[in-house]
Structures are given as structure tokens and as C-alpha cells.
Scaffold this motif. Structure first.
Motif, mmCIF file in Angstrom:
data_model
loop_
_atom_site.group_PDB
_atom_site.id
_atom_site.type_symbol
_atom_site.label_atom_id
_atom_site.label_comp_id
_atom_site.label_asym_id
_atom_site.label_seq_id
_atom_site.Cartn_x
_atom_site.Cartn_y
_atom_site.Cartn_z
ATOM 1 N N LYS A 138 -4.027 4.302 1.504
ATOM 2 C CA LYS A 138 -3.013 3.682 0.668
ATOM 3 C C LYS A 138 -1.630 4.217 0.997
ATOM 4 N N GLU A 173 -12.338 -1.516 -0.451
ATOM 5 C CA GLU A 173 -11.300 -0.816 -1.200
ATOM 6 C C GLU A 173 -11.326 -1.353 -2.625
ATOM 7 N N TYR A 222 -1.898 -0.968 2.397
ATOM 8 C CA TYR A 222 -2.865 -0.088 3.052
ATOM 9 C C TYR A 222 -2.673 -0.173 4.570
#
Length: 342
Positions: A4, A306, A339
Motif C-alpha cells: 500500500k 488485497e 498499491y
């Protein structure tokens, strides 16, 4: 695989719309443009690649001869043509086309509203809106309508002399999404796919007259997001499933139970074959598509998860053609989460 980065703050939160994130990479200026829709406003952010500079702009939905508009925006998407990039915004009232930085509106197309007819006949009014946007081939931008029709606009290399060149009829339900494939000078049999609320897919060949090549029936479950890659249609559904079809024949290559809830967004990194899927279940998943030349079929493999905690994801896009980075938006979230590969 991904980690991130610092989030980008936006002026308003994201509406719960399919594919509610636009991304355009401006390599010569080392900038990336992002767009997120909130009600009747498009929030636009210009972000430098070093993460040090951001600029914000807000675009309102327009109506002829009206100072302020309450018309809800249904989608905002960048259309990259060989000669120019445009930002296309669809709403309940019409279609707006802007220069890619949002500075100048170059075209406005009003939608026909059946208000008068419904008043005279005393029948319930049907919802009218545009949704589903795609640049196609050298000079076309296609936009879907709630009637199931698709408008084809011929876009010059510069200026505002944009014309409506065709209206395609292949769907009976509201268009949800459209996608095209850049052929790079090669002759593509199928270079546009459209999806509707019933899950039906139409495969088209562009040209002076667009041709309907194939109709792939749905299952009365909305196809909310669709992509086209190397002659393969990749479709995401309200069931959380992803299906891969051969575009021209409609043969089903694969079916994946990808998410537990409604898929809101798909994206493909064309150079690497990475596929991004995002859904209401708070998950973003990265897949890898590979073409098998011998059988002319496509295989899909899962690579990465994710979880965006407590977020109903409504938009997800790769930020480059290789899939090195991607960005995510969520309903009622006032930020764009990014990301990048580790």
C-alpha cells in the motif's frame, strides 16, 4: 506482491456506481489523472509520479440553459484515441466530452426524455441515462444508453466537430459497461464488447458501419463490468463470478467463483495479461491470463488478494499497462487507495 502507498484525498466521497474510477497516465508530463464520481460531480485529481504534487478539479453535470444541475452522473471514463485523449462523462441528461485535463468541454449530447409522451399516455416514466463508455479503433467513442442502444461518435484529431455517426441496436436492457481492444495496426475481427443489466453480451466489429458479430446470452444476472483481451471477453457478474468467452464464437473458456458478492469493476493490464477484479466483499484480486496458442483458449490463475477492510469497493484500475500499480475506490470513501508491486 503489492504494498500500500500513500492514499490520494478527494473532495467528495465515491458514489456506489459500477467502475467508479478513471485513470489516465500522462507519461511525457509524469502525471496520472484520476476521476471519481460523487452524485452530480466528477472529482478529478492530477497526481505527479513522485507523489509530491496534487491538483484538484471538480466537474458538474451540465444541462442546456440551466445554471445548476441536479442530474446524477452515472460514469466518468478516459478515452484514449491515437490522436487525442478525452474525458467522457455520462448522466441522466446527456453525454459530455472534455479535454483530458477537464479544462474545456468540447462536446455535449442531450438525451431524449420521454416525459411528454408519458404524461400524455399516463404511463410510468422510464429511467433515462447514459452509461458504458469506450474508445474504439482510430476515431470512435461509443456510449451506451438505458434503452439498450449504443451511440457511436466520430471524433476528429482536434477541435469540437464531434458527430453522432451511428446508433447500434443489439441490447434490450440498459447498457452497464463497454470495452474495446486496441489492435495496434492488426486487423481485429472483434474489437468492441458491450454488456447489459440482463448479463447479455454483444460483440462488435468497428468500421464505417459497426457490425454485430455475436450475441452471448446472459442468465438474468447483471454483467457489471466487461473487458476484451486478445479476442477473449472477460465479464464480471452480480453473482461474483468471472467468465471468459471467446469473442467471435461465444465459447466459454473458464468460469471462476471470484468473489462472494457483486463484482463492481474489472481491469486488464494488456502488456502483462494481469486481470484486476474488485467487489462488494471488500476484496481486490489479481489474476493472470495466459493464451494457449495450440487450443486458442485462455487460462486464468489467481495471484494475489488485497482486503480493503470495511469498504464496499466500487472502482479499481491498473495505473499502467504492465500492472505494476493499481488504485481502488470505495463507496462513501473520500480517498483513492494505491498499491504498487513490492
Amino acid at each position: 506482491m503489492y504494498h500500500k502507498e500513500k492514499s490520494i484525498q478527494i473532495k467528495n466521497s465515491a458514489s456506489a456506481l459500477y467502475n467508479n474510477l478513471g485513470v489516465l497516465r500522462i507519461a511525457p508530463r509524469r502525471l496520472t489523472y484520476f476521476t471519481v464520481v460523487h452524485a452530480n460531480v466528477v472529482n478529478m485529481v492530477s497526481a505527479s509520479w513522485d507523489g509530491l504534487n496534487y491538483s484538484h478539479r471538480q466537474l458538474q453535470s451540465k444541462e442546456p440553459n440551466v445554471a445548476t444541475s441536479t442530474s446524477l452522473i452515472t460514469q466518468a471514463a478516459f478515452c484514449a484515441l491515437p490522436s487525442r485523449d478525452l474525458l467522457v462523462v455520462t448522466s441522466q441528461k446527456g453525454i459530455q466530452m472534455y479535454e483530458s485535463d477537464g479544462s474545456i468541454m468540447v462536446y455535449w449530447h442531450a438525451l431524449d426524455t420521454p416525459e411528454t409522451a408519458t404524461e400524455l399516455l399516463c404511463v410510468p416514466a422510464q429511467a433515462v441515462f447514459a452509461r458504458g463508455i469506450s474508445a474504439v479503433c482510430e476515431s470512435y467513442i461509443c456510449v451506451g444508453l438505458s434503452t439498450g442502444a449504443i451511440l457511436v461518435f466520430d471524433v476528429p484529431s482536434k477541435g469540437s466537430n464531434i458527430t453522432l455517426s451511428d446508433v447500434m441496436e443489439g441490447h434490450k436492457e440498459s447498457i452497464t459497461d463497454m470495452a474495446s481492444e486496441c489492435c495496434g495496426g492488426e486487423v481485429c475481427i472483434a474489437d468492441l464488447v458491450s454488456a447489459d443489466d440482463g448479463g447479455n453480451l454483444c460483440v462488435w466489429q468497428s468500421g464505417e458501419e459497426f457490425k454485430l458479430l455475436n450475441h452471448i446470452p446472459g442468465f438474468d444476472i447483471s454483467c457489471s463490468s466487461v473487458k476484451l483481451w486478445k479476442g477473449t471477453v472477460v465479464a464480471g457478474y452480480g453473482t461474483g463470478q468471472i467468465r471468459l468467452y471467446e469473442a467471435v464464437t461465444g465459447i466459454l473458456h473458464a468460469e471462476v467463483n471470484a468473489h462472494a458478492r457483486w463484482i463492481y469493476s474489472l481491469d486488464i493490464a494488456p502488456f502483462s495479461g494481469l486481470l484486476l477484479s474488485a467487489a462488494e466483499d471488500s476484496l481486490v484480486r489479481v489474476w493472470h491470463l495466459t493464451m494457449t496458442p495450440e487450443s486458442h483458449s485462455v487460462e486464468i490463475a489467481h495471484l494475489y488478494n488485497e482486503c480493503v477492510t470495511d469498504t464496499q469497493i466500487c472502482g479499481a484500475k491498473f495505473c499502467d499497462g504492465d500492472g505494476y500499480a493499481f488504485a481502488v475506490t470505495g463507496y462513501d470513501l473520500s480517498e483513492i487507495i494505491r498499491y504498487t508491486q513490492s
